[in-house]
Motif scaffolding. Structure first.
Motif, mmCIF file in Angstrom:
data_model
loop_
_atom_site.group_PDB
_atom_site.id
_atom_site.type_symbol
_atom_site.label_atom_id
_atom_site.label_comp_id
_atom_site.label_asym_id
_atom_site.label_seq_id
_atom_site.Cartn_x
_atom_site.Cartn_y
_atom_site.Cartn_z
ATOM 1 N N GLU A 280 41.448 54.304 32.054
ATOM 2 C CA GLU A 280 41.905 53.886 33.385
ATOM 3 C C GLU A 280 40.987 54.453 34.473
ATOM 4 O O GLU A 280 40.623 53.741 35.418
ATOM 5 C CB GLU A 280 43.357 54.342 33.597
ATOM 6 C CG GLU A 280 44.343 53.486 32.796
ATOM 7 C CD GLU A 280 45.681 54.158 32.533
ATOM 8 O OE1 GLU A 280 46.001 55.132 33.227
ATOM 9 O OE2 GLU A 280 46.389 53.703 31.613
ATOM 10 N N GLN B 136 37.683 52.699 34.992
ATOM 11 C CA GLN B 136 37.729 51.447 35.764
ATOM 12 C C GLN B 136 37.635 51.717 37.267
ATOM 13 O O GLN B 136 37.076 50.911 38.008
ATOM 14 C CB GLN B 136 39.033 50.669 35.515
ATOM 15 C CG GLN B 136 39.464 50.545 34.068
ATOM 16 C CD GLN B 136 38.450 49.832 33.215
ATOM 17 O OE1 GLN B 136 37.924 48.793 33.607
ATOM 18 N NE2 GLN B 136 38.132 50.396 32.070
ATOM 19 N N SER B 137 38.192 52.861 37.677
ATOM 20 C CA SER B 137 38.301 53.103 39.119
ATOM 21 C C SER B 137 37.207 54.036 39.667
ATOM 22 O O SER B 137 37.182 54.298 40.860
ATOM 23 C CB SER B 137 39.684 53.682 39.448
ATOM 24 O OG SER B 137 39.913 54.833 38.679
ATOM 25 N N HIS C 125 33.414 46.783 27.473
ATOM 26 C CA HIS C 125 33.442 46.559 28.921
ATOM 27 C C HIS C 125 31.993 46.423 29.422
ATOM 28 O O HIS C 125 31.170 47.298 29.141
ATOM 29 C CB HIS C 125 34.130 47.757 29.591
ATOM 30 C CG HIS C 125 34.605 47.485 30.971
ATOM 31 N ND1 HIS C 125 33.739 47.379 32.033
ATOM 32 C CD2 HIS C 125 35.850 47.300 31.457
ATOM 33 C CE1 HIS C 125 34.450 47.143 33.125
ATOM 34 N NE2 HIS C 125 35.727 47.076 32.809
#
Lengths: 120, 148
Positions: A39, A42-43, A70
């Motif tokens: 998570e 992603q940020s 990804h």
């Protein structure tokens, strides 16, 4: 400043890794397991991932496999830092797309050397 | 540790139920002690790391940046990082050992007193660690590095 995602379910290991990396001039983003790391990946803009193998929810090899799927993480170096030292586990890490396999305990100077070697 | 199946069971040694119960109690006490040991290590490490961080900050603030004394002490602190990783390795070792003991205790009970109604042998197998002990190190020397 380059950012390193440090992933370990042990708070003491996260502190040791952060102490070493911040002292060498890196920005450290900490995650407590593979899922939390995925998570945060992603940020945040991450330049290298340093991940433990044995963790709840998602282990280091599982995280490596997910990150390699990804587009953003296809070439980002991923180092697995673990107590596991069997050839079978190392090959599993390599097959998942890891850049390297480091066995604990880590030596801070050698860790920095390896990071400098593999980080673009 | 896998449960003994009928097909692999060799000539058995009959264990009185009371002896099995005492052995199981002893195993449970050891597991409890290991849990306490893990707590002690965790508490000690938290305090140690806090003091380690405070020492590092104080040094940085009180000594002239780049001074030989500062560099020497910071190098000493950095080198201590290898040994300070003992708690992570010890807790993994304790976790694995506890799983083995737990499996022994439940298997002993199942063998001596029979499984509880509805309890499958597979449930006992799930209590055992599903892989070998991840910690094979017996010293706190820095580990190997392989780049692929």
């Amino acid at each position: 400043m380059q950012s390193i995602l440090a992933v370990d379910d042990s708070p003491s290991m996260r502190k040791m890794v952060s102490f070493t990396l911040t002292g060498a001039g890196y920005h450290v983003v900490e995650a407590f397991d593979g899922q939390d790391a995925y998570e945060k990946a992603q940020s945040h803009e991450i330049d290298l991932v340093l991940v433990d193998q044995n963790m709840p929810r998602l282990d280091g090899i599982g995280l490596t496999r997910k990150l390699r799927e990804h587009p953003k993480y296809q070439t980002v170096p991923i180092l697995i830092l673990t107590t596991e030292s069997s050839d079978q586990m190392k090959q599993a890490g390599r097959a998942a797309g890891a850049t390297g396999w480091l066995v604990k305990p880590f030596d801070p100077n050698r860790l920095i050397e390896v990071i400098r070697k593999v980080m673009p | 540790m896998q449960p003994v199946s009928e097909s692999t069971r060799g000539p058995g040694v009959h264990l009185p139920v009371m002896v099995a119960a005492e052995l199981q109690d002893s195993l449970l006490v050891v597991m409890h002690d290991l849990h306490r040991l893990e707590g002690l290590l965790s508490h000690a490490t938290d305090n140690l790391l806090e003091r380690f961080g405070e020492a590092n900050e104080s040094l940085t603030e009180s000594l002239v940046h780049g001074s030989p004394e500062l560099v020497a002490v910071q190098t000493a602190l950095r080198n201590a990082v290898v040994e300070l990783q003992f708690q992570d390795m010890a807790s993994q070792l304790i976790w694995h050992t506890t799983k083995v003991l737990q499996s022994c205790a439940f298997q002993l009970a199942a063998e001596a007193m029979g499984s509880e109604e509805g309890e499958e042998p597979a449930a006992l197998a799930q209590m055992a660690p599903d892989r070998p002990n991840p910690v094979t190190q017996s010293e706190m020397d820095a580990g190997s590095i392989d780049l692929f």
